[in-house]
Design an enzyme around this catalytic site. Structure first.
Site, PDB file in Angstrom:
ATOM      1  N   SER A 127      -0.192  -0.602  -4.660  1.00 44.11           N
ATOM      2  CA  SER A 127      -1.681   0.005  -4.728  1.00 44.11           C
ATOM      3  C   SER A 127      -1.152   1.590  -4.106  1.00 44.11           C
ATOM      4  O   SER A 127      -0.997   1.619  -3.015  1.00 44.11           O
ATOM      5  CB  SER A 127      -3.021  -0.564  -3.770  1.00 44.11           C
ATOM      6  N   ASN A 180       0.803  -1.244  -0.002  1.00 41.69           N
ATOM      7  CA  ASN A 180      -0.078  -0.126   0.060  1.00 41.69           C
ATOM      8  C   ASN A 180       0.823   1.178  -0.048  1.00 41.69           C
ATOM      9  O   ASN A 180       1.769   1.547   1.083  1.00 41.69           O
ATOM     10  CB  ASN A 180      -0.865   0.012   1.073  1.00 41.69           C
ATOM     11  N   GLU A 181       0.783   1.809  -1.010  1.00 37.73           N
ATOM     12  CA  GLU A 181       1.386   3.218  -1.266  1.00 37.73           C
ATOM     13  C   GLU A 181       2.692   3.477  -1.169  1.00 37.73           C
ATOM     14  O   GLU A 181       3.472   4.609  -0.593  1.00 37.73           O
ATOM     15  CB  GLU A 181       0.749   4.437  -0.346  1.00 37.73           C
ATOM     16  N   VAL A 182       3.600   2.155  -1.256  1.00 33.58           N
ATOM     17  CA  VAL A 182       5.011   2.212  -1.046  1.00 33.58           C
ATOM     18  C   VAL A 182       5.742   3.188  -2.058  1.00 33.58           C
ATOM     19  O   VAL A 182       6.732   3.932  -1.941  1.00 33.58           O
ATOM     20  CB  VAL A 182       5.602   0.889  -0.685  1.00 33.58           C
ATOM     21  N   HIS A 211      -5.881   6.009  -5.972  1.00 29.54           N
ATOM     22  CA  HIS A 211      -6.096   6.493  -4.623  1.00 29.54           C
ATOM     23  C   HIS A 211      -6.456   8.067  -4.544  1.00 29.54           C
ATOM     24  O   HIS A 211      -5.658   9.024  -4.825  1.00 29.54           O
ATOM     25  CB  HIS A 211      -4.778   6.385  -3.647  1.00 29.54           C
TER      26      HIS A 211
END
Length: 817
Positions: free
Chosen positions: A464, A417-419, A486
């Site tokens: 993501s 997630n969002e790395v 996102h």
């Protein structure tokens, strides 16, 4: 089967102290200390700060157990442990037998030589993860930045739940303990490590290959019995010592397929595998699952195709159910997942800052038809790519991928997630981007290889948000042409709700807005002197910077200033629901360009102001009731944008539906001004625009009018209904009438219900039940004079008619100012 279950009551003590308390297993140290009266409730007021010492200490769990001579006669006795959090040293009768450093792994340890007949003792020492993280930081060849959401530094370097050190919705509790299975088992020949299936579908047929991974103690012939779809196959095979694969093929004609919720039934076949010393069973859904990425005029699609049918994904992100893991029970899973199903969801995204959930979660998702977007456990921080870190991660993934491989609910595996976003957030990676990009890519590639090796039928999605396996470094926060998105420009970017009209995402996997908890939830963590939005306690239970300010600012854009504390709570929840409704209704009208809307987030892990639609404890916020309507399979949505007013109908069913739509305009006294009727067949999985008109051509006072839209859709023996309300001007511009809403509790064939009536139009009429747990079949509704509405009550506890009558509080928008 020779097996000793070690769940139950253990002893717990802080290392270096003599005091011993009882502790539940499964359970955590904070829960045990709270039960023993040794710490205050961490969720109450600002007590969180008073319990931080717990995470700084080392803790030892211990208990005694009896071993029989029969167990010791087995060739092997192993200890099975899952969800050990995190740095664990396991001893049997004073001898160290295992060291753990990853709470996402399963540990299986040979114990026979350490055991004796009669009484034995097991102890598990949990070292402070907080201190171990600091040690890891000193050993890194490259500085690895961690997210500002964490209150404890460097937890990105250890394989522990990433939100335990706090998040922008989460309490900081550095818990430790044993959260899942722990048992001893004796074998003389072999044990079952995993079972899963390989499916090949063709027209009206499915070939299912059942695979059993067996760990064999010593080489020899072992009989494996597969039982599937009423057929048994016995396979005797000479197996080598160590890990072996045994397979059996089953051919099904006219198989019953598994479908996501709202698309068909969730039929599950039982698969049993038995060997002389072990037996394991799984429920298997037969289905195909594809992620379709095709070039089109808008960019590249992202569609989930199940059994050859494209599915519009409707749902939310899932976080761990409770910051104290002892409370993560099957009953709570059932309550939350059933709430998701009731709100017409068909997908949940297991977020990467949490955990791979217990087997209960995935079994229930299989049963309820809830597809799972499964993140791997990396979120927002950067992560090491050293050989030792990657080796540790690959150990966890081998177990998790094999464990979850045959759950029909698993739709996709996502690397993090969002790395990727984190590469542009942290000073170190911005100053030296190439080094950190290579570091990211080295780990991410290994994650993809693990999926290809251990769960090859699933798609690996690198991150993501991202554009996909070949374009993962796009700007997933603003690029709406490909991949998942996102979109946070409304909440973090201070745009109005119309900001959701600025993008046409192919799949929006994260977007959200916040609201305060209901009064009955606030009563669980606050006292009367705290009842002010900006009181220290209310601020403490808001973890997002500027969170309360953002809520208040948006209220100022759309609503009049609420007159009291309870009114602020109500209006915040109302605008929360309207924000997400605006996004979802628009994006659903765009299908098949957009094929997924997963809002942030479904649930909370402690009581606070947050993005969740379900409060801590399971109470539905207004958003969740609105979600039940805007996620319904057949809806009609009003869109007011770009100087135009449009009416669209959406059909998510996989067959055509005949729509009849009545759109009626009233003034605020309830007088009918105009009416429009539409009827047409809307094709399966499609939309239809019924009306478009310029706002300037509307022939009524926009500040003094509203529209009610009633929809009936019929097809293949079912009749679906949907109701929607639209205001043409901000609510603060409208002189809403001070309607007098009456309510009474009645009993009917379905149980208890509430009958509502009003003397004038009343909007967003919302019922809360103080002291009584339950939900309504609808809520946050529009009431018209001379039209009663009956809301059924679904209790979560025993409740009488009189108790419900006393518990109900009714509020509508015009009462709040």
């Amino acid at each position: 089967m020779n097996k000793i279950d070690l769940k139950g009551i253990w002893n717990l003590k802080q290392l270096g102290r003599e005091s011993i308390i009882s502790a539940n297993v499964p359970g955590d140290n904070h829960s045990a200390l709270l039960t023993a009266g040794q710490i205050p409730d961490p969720y109450f007021r600002k007590n969180e700060t008073d319990v931080q010492w717990v995470g700084e200490a080392d803790w030892e769990y211990s208990r005694e157990f009896n071993v029989s001579e029969e167990l010791l006669e087995c060739d092997s006795v192993f200890l099975n442990m899952t969800m050990l959090d995190t740095f664990a040293v396991v001893s049997i009768n004073g001898k160290k037998v295992c060291k753990g450093d990853n709470m996402f792994k399963r540990y299986r340890v040979e114990l026979k030589k350490y055991l004796k007949s009669g009484k034995n003792k097991i102890s598990i020492l949990f070292k402070s993860a907080e201190k171990e993280a600091l040690k890891e930081a000193k050993n890194q060849p490259l500085k690895i930045p961690y997210t500002v959401n964490n209150q404890i530094p460097h937890c990105n370097l250890i394989r522990k739940v990433q939100c335990h050190p706090g998040w922008d919705w989460g309490i900081c509790l550095m818990v430790s303990g044993i959260y899942d299975e722990i048992y001893l088992q004796g074998i003389t020949s072999a044990r079952i490590e995993h079972i899963y299936t390989e499916q090949k579908h063709s027209k009206n047929k499915c070939s299912v290959t059942a695979v059993a991974e067996l760990y064999v103690e010593s080489a020899g012939v072992i009989e494996t019995v597969f039982d599937f779809n009423g057929e048994k196959q016995k396979i005797s095979k000479n197996l080598k010592a160590g890990l072996n694969l045994v397979k059996a093929k089953f051919d099904l004609v006219n198989p019953k397929l598994w479908w996501p919720a709202g698309s068909g039934d969730q039929f599950l076949y039982e698969l049993k595998v038995k060997i002389p010393d072990d037996i394991l069973s799984r429920k298997i859904g037969l289905r195909t699952m594809e992620v379709i990425r095709e070039k089109d005029v808008h960019g590249t699609s992202m569609k989930f195709r199940v059994n050859g049918v494209d599915i519009f994904c409707k749902g939310a992100s899932w976080i761990p159910m409770d910051a104290m893991p002892e409370r993560q029970t099957r009953e709570v899973y059932e309550d939350l997942l059933e709430s998701a199903r009731l709100a017409n969801m068909n997908m949940l995204r297991v977020w990467g800052g949490g955990q791979y959930e217990k087997e209960d979660f995935y079994e229930l998702c299989d049963e309820k038809g809830l597809m799972v977007w499964q993140d791997m456990m990396f979120a927002c921080s950067l992560y090491p790519a050293t050989d030792s870190f990657i080796e540790n991660v690959l150990g966890e993934l081998e177990y998790q991928l094999k464990r979850l491989r045959s759950h029909s609910c698993i739709a996709i595996w996502c690397g993090d997630n969002e790395v990727i976003g984190g590469l542009g957030w942290h000073t170190e990676s911005k100053e030296n981007p190439k080094v950190y990009l290579v570091n990211y890519d080295r780990l991410n590639r290994e994650l993809g290889k693990a999926v290809e090796k251990y769960s090859p039928e699933h798609v690996f999605w690198p991150s993501s948000p991202c554009g996909g396996p070949d374009t993962q470094f796009n700007d997933g926060w603003h690029d709406d042409s490909q991949g998942d998105m996102h979109y946070w420009d409304v909440w973090f970017g201070d745009k109005s709700f119309d900001g959701y009209y600025d993008v046409k995402p192919r799949f929006c996997s994260e977007f959200g807005f916040q609201s305060f908890s209901s009064k009955k939830i606030i009563d669980s963590f606050a006292i009367e002197e705290d009842y002010n939005i900006f009181s220290p306690v209310m601020d403490f239970h808001q973890r997002c910077d500027k969170g309360n300010i953002n809520i208040i600012n948006m209220i100022g854009k759309y609503f009049r200033m609420p007159k009291g504390f309870d009114d602020f709570l109500y209006v915040s929840q109302l605008q929360h629901g309207l924000a997400i409704k605006t996004a979802v209704e628009y994006w659903r009208s765009l299908q098949p360009v957009c094929m997924g809307s997963l809002y942030w987030q479904l649930n909370d892990n402690w009581p606070l102001a947050s993005w969740a639609s379900i409060e801590y404890g399971g109470n539905w916020k207004q958003l969740h009731y609105q979600a039940k309507r805007f996620f319904a399979p057949a809806i009609t949505v009003p869109l007011q944008k770009d100087g135009k007013f449009e009416i669209w109908s959406v059909n998510d069913r996989h067959h055509n539906l005949d729509f009849k739509v009545q759109a009626t305009i009233y003034n605020l006294d309830g007088k009918k001004l105009d009416s429009m009727d539409f009827s047409a067949t809307v094709k399966a999985g499609n939309t239809k625009k019924f009306k478009e008109i310029k706002i300037e051509n509307l022939k009524f006072d926009l500040d003094n009018s509203f529209m009610l839209i009633e929809t009936t859709a019929k097809g293949q023996g079912e009749t679906l209904t949907h109701f929607n309300t639209h205001f043409f001007a901000p609510y603060k511009s409208c002189e809403l009438r001070k309607a007098k809403v009456k309510h009474s509790v009645i009993e009917n064939k379905n149980g208890l219900a509430v009958e509502l009536s009003t003397d004038q139009p009343a909007f967003f009429v919302n019922l809360e039940t103080s002291g009584v747990n339950g939900i309504f079949d609808d809520n946050c509704v529009t009431l018209m004079p001379e039209k009663q509405k009956i809301l059924s009550f679904i209790p979560k506890q025993k409740v009488t008619k009189d108790q419900l009558q006393k518990a109900i509080k009714v509020k509508h928008l015009a009462e709040t100012y």
